[in-house]
Design an enzyme around this catalytic site. Structure first.
Site, mmCIF file in Angstrom:
data_model
loop_
_atom_site.group_PDB
_atom_site.id
_atom_site.type_symbol
_atom_site.label_atom_id
_atom_site.label_comp_id
_atom_site.label_asym_id
_atom_site.label_seq_id
_atom_site.Cartn_x
_atom_site.Cartn_y
_atom_site.Cartn_z
ATOM 1 N N SER A 143 0.843 -1.201 0.000
ATOM 2 C CA SER A 143 0.000 0.000 0.000
ATOM 3 C C SER A 143 0.873 1.243 0.000
ATOM 4 C CB SER A 143 -0.905 0.025 1.238
ATOM 5 O OG SER A 143 -1.596 1.256 1.310
ATOM 6 N N TYR A 156 -3.667 -0.950 9.869
ATOM 7 C CA TYR A 156 -3.495 -1.317 8.458
ATOM 8 C C TYR A 156 -2.076 -1.044 7.961
ATOM 9 C CZ TYR A 156 -4.298 -1.061 3.366
ATOM 10 O OH TYR A 156 -4.228 -1.233 2.003
#
Ligand code: NAP
Length: 250
Positions: A143, A156
């Site tokens: 990410s 996350y």
């Protein structure tokens, strides 16, 4: 441009939706045989049907990619129906938003279990096929939030940061084996995950250098390259597919 993957077997986790679906369709166009492992079985079946309708080969398997027994069963079914696994895309993931001080310990553990321990278990299960063949590709969907930070995503970003580390560690450990391990950190990509996030997508899009949100196909193109023969001298690397959102070197 399509590239021939010579009928190799590719596992794409979480390909019942969004980015994974686009990757599965693209690798199938490039002649890979696709196994979709997803807890969203209806979505997985839909993706597999799309690929078959386009003349490709695909199976859908209902699997929680953070559950070791489910992973072992999915791998056994894939080998039986399609053959030994040559390409793995660790794409399945969840991305909650929670202010750091409000993260429940159980939620933190869940995010790590799905986004980090999952790819660890899946990779460990399928890597022996690649080592035996002396050829393999592992592509981890990380990410851009690891590069930039992300508000309300302490859990996350921690999980994806771990996956960045795992990518580099495995790339080094298996560099001489014919198996490459690389990663793609997507920027903002238009998927159900993003549309479900507490993010003003239109406002954010205006801040992007390219003034457009990314499409799942943008990530699929990078994955297709990393899976190809042409990328055989690339390992431990990052293709930041983010429309210029982040331009750092990792
Ligand atoms: P998505 O549309 O939500 O698709 C993710 C798929 O993975 C869904 O089908 C989901 O099923 C499945 N999944 C979730 N947990 C699973 C598990 N334990 N086992 C198997 N399958 C599971 O999300 P996406 O946007 O395509 O994201 C794909 C990947 O890209 C994720 O790893 C995400 O973190 C990463 N990413 C996305 C963006 C973005 O802007 N979209 C940006 C950076 C990184 P359910 O729908 O049932 O949960």
């Amino acid at each position: 441009m399509t590239r021939s993957l010579s009928g190799r077997v590719a596992v794409v986790t979480g390909a019942g939706s969004g980015i994974g679906r686009a990757i599965a369709k693209r690798l199938a166009e490039d002649t890979a045989k696709i196994a979709i492992w997803d807890i969203n079985f209806a979505g997985a079946e839909e993706t597999a049907q799309m690929i078959r309708d386009a003349g490709g080969t695909a199976i859908a398997i209902n699997a929680d990619c953070s559950d070791k027994a489910a992973i072992q069963a999915a791998a056994a079914q894939t080998r039986k129906e399609l053959g030994k696994i040559a390409i793995l895309v660790n794409n399945a993931g969840i991305a909650p938003f929670t202010p750091f001080l409000e993260i429940e310990d159980d939620l933190f553990d869940k995010v790590i279990r799905i986004n980090l321990r999952g790819p660890y278990l899946v990779t460990k299960e399928v890597l022996p096929d690649m080592l035996e063949a002396g050829w393999g590709r592992v592509i981890n969907i990380t990410s851009s939030s690891v590069q930039s930070g992300s508000f309300g995503q302490g859990h996350y970003v921690s999980s994806k940061g771990g996956l960045v580390g795992m990518t580099k560690a495995l790339a080094l450990e298996f560099a001489a084996s014919g198996v490459t391990v690389n990663m793609i950190p997507p920027g903002f990509i238009d998927t159900p995950m993003l549309r479900g996030a507490p993010v003003d997508v239109d406002a954010f899009t205006k801040t992007l250098p390219m003034k457009r949100i990314g499409q799942p196909e943008d990530i699929a193109a990078a994955a297709a390259y990393l899976a190809s023969e042409e990328a055989s001298y690339i390992t431990g690397q990052t293709i930041s597919t983010n429309g210029g959102r982040y331009m750092g070197s990792h």
